[in-house]
Write an enzyme that holds these catalytic residues in place. Sequence first.
Site, PDB file in Angstrom:
ATOM      1  N   TYR A   1       0.882  -1.557  -0.178  1.00  0.00           N
ATOM      2  CA  TYR A   1      -0.006   0.078   0.274  1.00  0.00           C
ATOM      3  C   TYR A   1       0.667   1.848   0.172  1.00  0.00           C
ATOM      4  O   TYR A   1       0.266   2.355  -0.116  1.00  0.00           O
ATOM      5  CB  TYR A   1      -1.163  -0.333   1.313  1.00  0.00           C
ATOM      6  CG  TYR A   1      -1.985  -1.422   0.978  1.00  0.00           C
ATOM      7  CD1 TYR A   1      -2.563  -0.951   0.408  1.00  0.00           C
ATOM      8  CD2 TYR A   1      -1.400  -2.426   2.344  1.00  0.00           C
ATOM      9  CE1 TYR A   1      -3.537  -2.614   0.326  1.00  0.00           C
ATOM     10  CE2 TYR A   1      -3.056  -3.020   2.048  1.00  0.00           C
ATOM     11  CZ  TYR A   1      -3.509  -3.496   1.581  1.00  0.00           C
ATOM     12  OH  TYR A   1      -4.542  -4.517   1.096  1.00  0.00           O
TER      13      TYR A   1
ATOM     14  N   ASN B   1     -13.474   3.628  -1.585  1.00  0.00           N
ATOM     15  CA  ASN B   1     -12.242   2.794  -0.392  1.00  0.00           C
ATOM     16  C   ASN B   1     -12.913   1.604   0.324  1.00  0.00           C
ATOM     17  O   ASN B   1     -12.774   2.243   1.694  1.00  0.00           O
ATOM     18  CB  ASN B   1     -10.576   2.924  -0.650  1.00  0.00           C
ATOM     19  CG  ASN B   1      -9.994   1.340  -0.994  1.00  0.00           C
ATOM     20  OD1 ASN B   1     -10.726   0.822  -0.405  1.00  0.00           O
ATOM     21  ND2 ASN B   1      -8.854   1.483  -0.982  1.00  0.00           N
TER      22      ASN B   1
ATOM     23  N   HIS C   1     -15.673  -6.811   0.078  1.00  0.00           N
ATOM     24  CA  HIS C   1     -16.036  -8.423  -0.106  1.00  0.00           C
ATOM     25  C   HIS C   1     -17.012  -8.494   0.754  1.00  0.00           C
ATOM     26  O   HIS C   1     -16.998  -9.932   1.070  1.00  0.00           O
ATOM     27  CB  HIS C   1     -14.024  -8.981   0.141  1.00  0.00           C
ATOM     28  CG  HIS C   1     -13.389  -8.153  -0.349  1.00  0.00           C
ATOM     29  ND1 HIS C   1     -13.612  -8.033  -2.050  1.00  0.00           N
ATOM     30  CD2 HIS C   1     -11.850  -7.451   0.212  1.00  0.00           C
ATOM     31  CE1 HIS C   1     -11.719  -7.028  -2.001  1.00  0.00           C
ATOM     32  NE2 HIS C   1     -11.471  -7.250  -1.229  1.00  0.00           N
TER      33      HIS C   1
ATOM     34  N   ASP D   1     -25.962  -1.805  -0.361  1.00  0.00           N
ATOM     35  CA  ASP D   1     -27.620  -1.127  -0.266  1.00  0.00           C
ATOM     36  C   ASP D   1     -27.460  -0.066  -0.023  1.00  0.00           C
ATOM     37  O   ASP D   1     -28.801   0.847  -0.834  1.00  0.00           O
ATOM     38  CB  ASP D   1     -28.594  -1.924   0.952  1.00  0.00           C
ATOM     39  CG  ASP D   1     -28.407  -3.589   1.038  1.00  0.00           C
ATOM     40  OD1 ASP D   1     -28.387  -4.393  -0.842  1.00  0.00           O
ATOM     41  OD2 ASP D   1     -29.286  -4.346   1.803  1.00  0.00           O
TER      42      ASP D   1
ATOM     43  N   HIS E   1      -9.395   1.026  -5.393  1.00  0.00           N
ATOM     44  CA  HIS E   1      -8.330  -0.103  -4.783  1.00  0.00           C
ATOM     45  C   HIS E   1      -6.830  -0.007  -5.012  1.00  0.00           C
ATOM     46  O   HIS E   1      -6.769   0.558  -6.295  1.00  0.00           O
ATOM     47  CB  HIS E   1      -8.916  -1.424  -5.025  1.00  0.00           C
ATOM     48  CG  HIS E   1      -9.472  -2.003  -4.218  1.00  0.00           C
ATOM     49  ND1 HIS E   1      -9.981  -1.980  -3.358  1.00  0.00           N
ATOM     50  CD2 HIS E   1     -10.909  -2.281  -4.599  1.00  0.00           C
ATOM     51  CE1 HIS E   1     -11.669  -2.281  -3.047  1.00  0.00           C
ATOM     52  NE2 HIS E   1     -12.460  -2.412  -4.034  1.00  0.00           N
ATOM     53  N   ILE E   2      -6.371   0.406  -3.993  1.00  0.00           N
ATOM     54  CA  ILE E   2      -4.663   1.479  -3.717  1.00  0.00           C
ATOM     55  C   ILE E   2      -4.656  -0.023  -5.075  1.00  0.00           C
ATOM     56  O   ILE E   2      -3.496  -0.050  -5.389  1.00  0.00           O
ATOM     57  CB  ILE E   2      -4.202   1.299  -2.716  1.00  0.00           C
ATOM     58  CG1 ILE E   2      -4.692   2.385  -2.486  1.00  0.00           C
ATOM     59  CG2 ILE E   2      -2.566   1.379  -2.839  1.00  0.00           C
ATOM     60  CD1 ILE E   2      -4.486   2.543  -0.664  1.00  0.00           C
ATOM     61  N   SER E   3      -4.455  -1.031  -4.229  1.00  0.00           N
ATOM     62  CA  SER E   3      -3.648  -2.296  -5.107  1.00  0.00           C
ATOM     63  C   SER E   3      -4.344  -3.582  -6.212  1.00  0.00           C
ATOM     64  O   SER E   3      -5.102  -3.262  -5.947  1.00  0.00           O
ATOM     65  CB  SER E   3      -3.799  -3.695  -3.440  1.00  0.00           C
ATOM     66  OG  SER E   3      -4.139  -4.568  -3.457  1.00  0.00           O
TER      67      SER E   3
ATOM     68  N   ARG F   1      -9.920 -11.743  -3.080  1.00  0.00           N
ATOM     69  CA  ARG F   1     -10.132  -9.926  -2.911  1.00  0.00           C
ATOM     70  C   ARG F   1     -10.580  -9.217  -4.404  1.00  0.00           C
ATOM     71  O   ARG F   1     -11.482  -8.354  -5.000  1.00  0.00           O
ATOM     72  CB  ARG F   1      -8.977  -9.249  -3.017  1.00  0.00           C
ATOM     73  CG  ARG F   1      -8.314  -9.796  -1.196  1.00  0.00           C
ATOM     74  CD  ARG F   1      -6.453  -8.706  -1.571  1.00  0.00           C
ATOM     75  NE  ARG F   1      -6.100  -9.495  -0.297  1.00  0.00           N
ATOM     76  CZ  ARG F   1      -6.037  -8.815   0.885  1.00  0.00           C
ATOM     77  NH1 ARG F   1      -7.608  -7.588   0.896  1.00  0.00           N
ATOM     78  NH2 ARG F   1      -5.788  -9.629   1.823  1.00  0.00           N
TER      79      ARG F   1
END
Length: 151
Positions: free
Chosen positions: A23, A75, A81, A88, A101-103, A112
Amino acid sequence: MKKIGILNGVNLNRLGVREPEIYGKTTLEDLERNLEETAKTLSVEIECFQSNHEGALVDKICEWTDRGFSGLVFNPGAFTHTSVALRDCIAGCAIPTIEVHISNVHAREEFRRMSLIAPVCAGQIVGLGLAGYDLALFWHANVNGALLVAK
Ligand code: DQA
């Protein structure tokens, strides 16, 4: 001026110290400060919020929606997940959301790859590091709500 919410979920308060090989070394505080600069150049206003609690994130999305924010950069961290509640909420608020998402979640563990949030988002940016937040902000500033002429 458009208002965009920058929302970070669980464990993202640990940016900079948490698994820096994945990260990076930039802290959440630095990320938010940099996004303030990006927002100025894009002529939009941002508000930032981070929480490790699902309900607090739900409350913030509802608050920003009711205050007329035009979109979210989100994020959700590991809530991506698992969280039907956040999905909702975004669907119910109908607030245009870019999931970031950073990765590159697709190049990591199998679990993931699945996002409960992505289907109710306008789009998803993964694996581009912190630049993903700036790119999502650019979309909100310049594309979301604009009249796109097809021909
Ligand atoms: C993450 C990816 C998630 O799978 C993980 O649980 C995170 C960070 C990312 O930004 O790459 O906390 O959302």
